[in-house]
Design an enzyme around this catalytic site. Structure first.
Site: not given
Length: 310
Positions: A85, A145, A172
């Protein structure tokens, strides 16, 4: 109002389409590394204009952004097999160095609306490299969301989701926090509304709703490879709030510079959005459990940015 969209994949094109259908922009300018893709979307969306409000839809290089009041950033590179990531974020940081400088060269007064994922971390990158006040860099955060949460609560209670007031805060992503303690309908707690409507709101029901909110993206991506209609509509809503100086409260991601209890990172809280960007950040009343969960969510984001060179 002229609006730019940089990155014309699923999300960028859906946002442009939603803005045209809702009459949010008088002109939409599409920019993409793949010029043919941007041109094709511009032509296709233009053909929807006779069924909506008048608007110009154009595609081209960064110069087409001249005069834009808001620019949606939905660009970036995809994760490679075996890539961490942090490595992905570092590559995206390089992309946004180039993108942001060119956007601001042609639209120096624009509010930047970040939609690229991971949106909280990309919002922080854009804030840092742009040098803009945090108020002018608006991450889409948990607006989707929150919409999912309200939609599912409305469906369960048999009411319009617009009549539900409930928020999802923090990242998120997997550590996001659904705030049940302040969720309301008709001005009363959700549990009270459910009881008066002969609906259940048990711990099991809450768990099922929470699971559906958290796993929504995974289910949708498994079925059709991408989520884009919901966030496209959400981004159109963000731009409309800027255009009309609505002062609407949305769960947007922004760099925290005002709340000392949280780190200097980007995450979602209820924020008032108007013509100049984020006007105010609201620190919500949370239960002890929710407060601890939000602190953990912020810690996840802080950890993800360690070692990131911007």
């Amino acid at each position: 109002m002229k609006v730019g969209v940089v990155g014309c994949g699923f999300v960028g094109s859906s946002a442009a389409y939603a803005m045209v259908l809702r009459g949010v922009a008088s002109e939409v300018a599409l920019v993409d590394l793949n010029a043919a893709l941007a041109s094709a979307h511009a032509e296709d969306i233009l053909h929807a204009v006779p069924f909506s409000a008048p608007a110009r839809v154009v595609a081209g290089g960064y110069a087409t952004l001249d005069g834009a009041s808001a620019v949606i950033l939905s660009c970036g590179v995809s994760q490679k097999p075996g890539e961490s990531r942090l490595q992905l974020l570092s590559r995206n940081a390089e992309v946004f160095w180039s993108v942001v400088s060119q956007v601001l060269a042609h639209a120096p007064n624009a509010i930047l609306v970040v939609a690229s994922n991971p949106v909280d971390l990309i919002t922080q990158i854009v804030t840092d490299i742009s040098g803009l006040p945090p108020a002018r860099v608006v991450g889409s955060g948990t607006i989707l969301d929150t919409a999912r949460f309200r939609a599912l609560l409305g469906e369960h209670l048999g009411i319009a989701p617009q009549s539900v007031h409930a928020y999802v805060l923090g990242e998120h992503g997997d550590s996001e926090v659904l705030v049940w303690s302040s969720a309301k309908a008709a001005g009363v707690p959700i549990e009270t509304f459910a009881k008066q409507s002969a609906k259940t709101m048990s711990a099991e029901t809450k768990s099922q709703i929470e699971e559906k909110v958290r796993r929504a993206a995974y289910r949708i991506i498994e079925g059709k490879k991408a989520t884009h209609y919901g966030i496209g509509a959400g981004l159109a809503n963000v731009v409309k709030a800027i255009r009309d100086d609505e002062r609407v409260v949305l769960t947007l991601s922004s760099l925290n510079t005002t709340l000392s209890k949280f780190e200097r990172t980007c995450f979602s809280l209820p924020r008032v959005l108007g013509a100049k960007g984020i006007v105010t950040t609201i620190e919500p009343a949370l239960s002890a459990e929710e407060s601890a969960a939000l602190q953990r969510s912020v810690a996840v984001l802080c950890e993800a940015t360690k070692g990131l060179q911007v």
